[in-house]
Design a protein around this motif. Structure first.
Motif, PDB file in Angstrom:
ATOM      1  N   THR A  50       0.799  -1.225   0.000  1.00  0.00           N
ATOM      2  CA  THR A  50       0.000   0.000   0.000  1.00  0.00           C
ATOM      3  C   THR A  50       0.831   1.273   0.000  1.00  0.00           C
ATOM      4  OG1 THR A  50      -0.141  -0.106   2.422  1.00  0.00           O
ATOM      5  CG2 THR A  50      -1.929  -1.130   1.164  1.00  0.00           C
ATOM      6  N   THR A  51       2.058   1.210   0.470  1.00  0.00           N
ATOM      7  CA  THR A  51       2.868   2.420   0.555  1.00  0.00           C
ATOM      8  C   THR A  51       3.841   2.504  -0.611  1.00  0.00           C
ATOM      9  OG1 THR A  51       4.666   1.426   1.840  1.00  0.00           O
ATOM     10  CG2 THR A  51       2.750   2.259   3.068  1.00  0.00           C
ATOM     11  N   PHE A  52       4.367   3.705  -0.839  1.00  0.00           N
ATOM     12  CA  PHE A  52       5.355   3.913  -1.892  1.00  0.00           C
ATOM     13  C   PHE A  52       6.580   3.043  -1.665  1.00  0.00           C
ATOM     14  CE2 PHE A  52       9.255   6.042  -3.262  1.00  0.00           C
ATOM     15  CZ  PHE A  52       9.021   6.159  -4.623  1.00  0.00           C
ATOM     16  N   GLU A  53       7.021   2.941  -0.427  1.00  0.00           N
ATOM     17  CA  GLU A  53       8.211   2.162  -0.100  1.00  0.00           C
ATOM     18  C   GLU A  53       7.994   0.682  -0.390  1.00  0.00           C
ATOM     19  OE1 GLU A  53       6.865   4.447   1.878  1.00  0.00           O
ATOM     20  OE2 GLU A  53       8.436   5.990   1.750  1.00  0.00           O
ATOM     21  N   GLU A  54       6.798   0.173  -0.079  1.00  0.00           N
ATOM     22  CA  GLU A  54       6.492  -1.230  -0.342  1.00  0.00           C
ATOM     23  C   GLU A  54       6.428  -1.517  -1.840  1.00  0.00           C
ATOM     24  OE1 GLU A  54       3.861  -2.369   3.634  1.00  0.00           O
ATOM     25  OE2 GLU A  54       2.872  -1.507   1.876  1.00  0.00           O
TER      26      GLU A  54
END
Length: 219
Positions: free
Chosen positions: A7-11
């Protein structure tokens, strides 16, 4: 499905890096998202994937013959391989050929559809050049040189078709030959000689670099 997990940019960035570094991880993710089923990896799939990764990583420039029966996923593996290579580097140049125009259209169209899918565009947000936006011949916006995918049958017009981008270093693309000869014609010497002639006099001349590998898919 993957967007519920990542869900996150990093993921998403971590997932992108994992897929770019592993053809198997890429196939596992893309196949699941596109078909809602798991890709069943057999030992021979692992061997093919290893050879394809070595080609894409420029660890080898040797040609590859994938010679297994119908229905074991060899063409689908190569479709995933080509789309994976473009995920790693949009500046590549692939030539896709076969004895059959319908096979050419099918596979080149399916490769492009993979790259137009939601999951692919989330991780690699490419746009296709509008002047080369057909199902059989296409290239990516912002790519260097004569890049993209061109396709034609073994006996068709090959003018303008290329394999390998001389504008970049390392792996520059490949020539894919998917069934150079109709299976029922394999018993005829004339048909085999004609196939060899088409390769030697035409297709072979479209390799733009001496290190461009040929990947041949046959029964």
């Amino acid at each position: 499905m993957f967007q519920e997990t990542f869900t996150t940019f990093e993921e998403l960035r971590a997932l992108k890096i994992i897929c770019e570094n592993s053809l198997k991880a890429y196939i596992k993710l893309i196949h699941k998202e596109l078909t809602q089923t798991d890709f069943t990896f057999k030992p021979f799939h692992e061997k093919i994937i290893n050879h394809l990764e070595n080609i894409a990583s420029y660890k080898t420039t040797k040609n590859l013959l994938i010679n297994i029966p119908v229905g074991f996923g060899k063409s689908k593996l190569v479709e995933y391989f080509i789309s994976w290579c473009f995920a790693r580097n949009k500046n590549l140049t692939f030539l896709y050929t076969s004895y059959s125009d319908s096979l050419i259209m099918k596979h080149s169209s399916e490769i492009k559809d993979i790259m137009l899918s939601g999951i692919y565009r989330t991780l690699w947000d490419y746009s296709f050049q509008k002047d080369k936006n057909s199902k059989a011949n296409w290239s990516i916006e912002g790519a260097i040189g004569r890049s993209g995918l061109t396709a034609a049958s073994m006996g068709g017009t090959i003018t303008g078709l290329d394999a390998g981008n001389p504008s970049i270093e390392g792996f520059g693309g490949a020539c894919i030959i998917d069934d150079p000869l109709k299976a029922t014609d394999a018993i005829y010497d004339v048909a085999k000689e004609d196939c060899i002639y088409k390769f030697e006099s035409g297709l072979k001349t479209r390799l733009r670099r001496s290190d461009v590998p040929i990947i041949c898919i046959m029964q």
